[in-house]
Design a protein around this motif. Structure first.
Motif, PDB file in Angstrom:
ATOM      1  N   TYR A  37     -16.265  -0.259  -2.433  1.00 18.97           N
ATOM      2  CA  TYR A  37     -15.236  -1.287  -2.299  1.00 18.97           C
ATOM      3  C   TYR A  37     -15.859  -2.664  -2.067  1.00 18.97           C
ATOM      4  O   TYR A  37     -17.053  -2.797  -1.773  1.00 18.97           O
TER       5      TYR A  37
ATOM      6  N   TRP B 107      -1.464   2.722  -2.402  1.00 20.75           N
ATOM      7  CA  TRP B 107      -2.031   4.030  -2.055  1.00 20.75           C
ATOM      8  C   TRP B 107      -1.050   4.761  -1.139  1.00 20.75           C
ATOM      9  O   TRP B 107      -1.256   4.850   0.075  1.00 20.75           O
TER      10      TRP B 107
ATOM     11  N   SER C  76      -7.462  10.571  -1.875  1.00 25.22           N
ATOM     12  CA  SER C  76      -8.493   9.943  -1.055  1.00 25.22           C
ATOM     13  C   SER C  76      -8.099  10.200   0.402  1.00 25.22           C
ATOM     14  O   SER C  76      -6.998   9.834   0.814  1.00 25.22           O
TER      15      SER C  76
ATOM     16  N   LEU D  14     -16.464   5.554  -5.157  1.00 27.60           N
ATOM     17  CA  LEU D  14     -16.160   4.135  -5.344  1.00 27.60           C
ATOM     18  C   LEU D  14     -16.819   3.313  -4.245  1.00 27.60           C
ATOM     19  O   LEU D  14     -16.874   3.732  -3.089  1.00 27.60           O
TER      20      LEU D  14
ATOM     21  N   LYS E  57     -17.684   2.743   1.178  1.00 25.68           N
ATOM     22  CA  LYS E  57     -17.493   3.622   0.023  1.00 25.68           C
ATOM     23  C   LYS E  57     -16.360   4.614   0.276  1.00 25.68           C
ATOM     24  O   LYS E  57     -15.974   4.858   1.415  1.00 25.68           O
TER      25      LYS E  57
ATOM     26  N   LYS F 206      -8.826   2.025 -10.984  1.00 22.59           N
ATOM     27  CA  LYS F 206      -8.819   0.573 -10.754  1.00 22.59           C
ATOM     28  C   LYS F 206      -7.753   0.167  -9.740  1.00 22.59           C
ATOM     29  O   LYS F 206      -7.734  -0.974  -9.279  1.00 22.59           O
ATOM     30  N   GLU F 207      -6.847   1.098  -9.422  1.00 24.60           N
ATOM     31  CA  GLU F 207      -5.758   0.783  -8.475  1.00 24.60           C
ATOM     32  C   GLU F 207      -6.309   0.730  -7.056  1.00 24.60           C
ATOM     33  O   GLU F 207      -6.816   1.719  -6.545  1.00 24.60           O
ATOM     34  N   MET F 208      -6.208  -0.437  -6.428  1.00 26.39           N
ATOM     35  CA  MET F 208      -6.721  -0.606  -5.061  1.00 26.39           C
ATOM     36  C   MET F 208      -5.635  -1.069  -4.089  1.00 26.39           C
ATOM     37  O   MET F 208      -5.871  -1.117  -2.885  1.00 26.39           O
ATOM     38  N   ASP F 209      -4.476  -1.464  -4.617  1.00 23.82           N
ATOM     39  CA  ASP F 209      -3.453  -2.075  -3.752  1.00 23.82           C
ATOM     40  C   ASP F 209      -2.327  -1.134  -3.353  1.00 23.82           C
ATOM     41  O   ASP F 209      -1.656  -1.358  -2.353  1.00 23.82           O
TER      42      ASP F 209
ATOM     43  N   GLY G 188       0.799  -1.219   0.000  1.00 22.02           N
ATOM     44  CA  GLY G 188       0.000   0.000   0.000  1.00 22.02           C
ATOM     45  C   GLY G 188       0.832   1.269   0.000  1.00 22.02           C
ATOM     46  O   GLY G 188       0.581   2.194  -0.781  1.00 22.02           O
TER      47      GLY G 188
ATOM     48  N   ARG H 256     -12.705   9.656  -4.501  1.00 27.72           N
ATOM     49  CA  ARG H 256     -11.400  10.130  -4.986  1.00 27.72           C
ATOM     50  C   ARG H 256     -11.602  11.447  -5.708  1.00 27.72           C
ATOM     51  O   ARG H 256     -12.516  11.586  -6.543  1.00 27.72           O
TER      52      ARG H 256
END
Length: 212
Positions: free
Chosen positions: A134, A192, A161, A132, A139, A187-190, A96, A142
């Motif tokens: 999740y 941050w 965020s 978004l 939610k 689309k990037e969730m991993d 992350g 961004r």
């Protein structure tokens, strides 16, 4: 290097930055709507546009603190609360927080990205926000900004965020940076990368993360 001289060298207004950081730490109490939003629960109609000035200041990456073990008390607390192992949490945050951008300065819609001795800057324009939902059902929002200077080496697309859904000075933030498109970044969730005010010591950051 002397911290004050360094901050002044950034061209950022030190008194404003210092007052901002101190002011937010004991800042305006959150409303119930804001508190719930910070936990990922909110009504879409309460989401509002925000100016880049909400993130004004000088910010430091948490990545070095994670890698050298300074954030272990925070990871241990999270692991205990979730029933996961400390190592699982460490792996999650290593992915992350991973970034080579050690510091970010923001003022007058300009963002400076510090990587080693290199500094890349650009003036950013607002591109709206995206709500978004999740996998957890929670939610997030961004806030999207774009650098339109083709000659700049700063990231073309930036998304913030910070668990806030309407205008309010940020206390810390997660940032998503890339050069392909906002759609790809969403689309990037991993990964941050996470930033706290530059003036805070590692002890103050750990305290903030444990108790706020």
């Amino acid at each position: 290097m002397n911290k004050t001289a360094f901050l002044l060298g950034l061209g950022l207004m030190l008194p404003g930055v210092q007052a901002f950081a101190h002011g937010h730490h004991h800042g305006v109490p959150m409303t119930e709507v804001e508190r719930k939003a910070s936990e990922g629960v909110f009504d879409d109609k309460n989401v509002k546009d925000r100016p880049l000035s909400d993130w004004d200041g000088v910010w430091q990456s948490l990545n070095p603190y994670l890698l050298n073990g300074d954030l272990d008390p925070v990871l241990a607390k999270k692991a205990k609360e979730s029933g996961k192992s400390l190592e699982e949490y460490r792996a999650y945050y290593k992915k992350g927080y991973a970034t080579d951008v050690e510091m970010i300065g923001i003022e007058n819609n300009v963002m400076e990205f510090h990587v080693g001795k290199a500094v890349n800057a650009c003036q950013y324009s607002y591109s709206g926000y995206k709500i978004l939902t999740y996998a957890s059902g929670k939610k997030g929002v961004r806030y999207l900004f774009e650098c339109k200077d083709a000659a700049s080496k700063a990231p073309k697309y930036v998304q913030f965020s910070d668990h806030t859904i309407a205008p309010r000075k940020s206390a810390h933030f997660h940032i998503f940076m890339g050069n392909s498109s906002h759609e790809a970044l969403l689309k990037e969730m991993d990964n941050w990368p996470t930033y706290y005010p530059y003036q805070l010591s590692k002890e103050e950051i750990v305290d903030e993360m444990l108790h706020h």
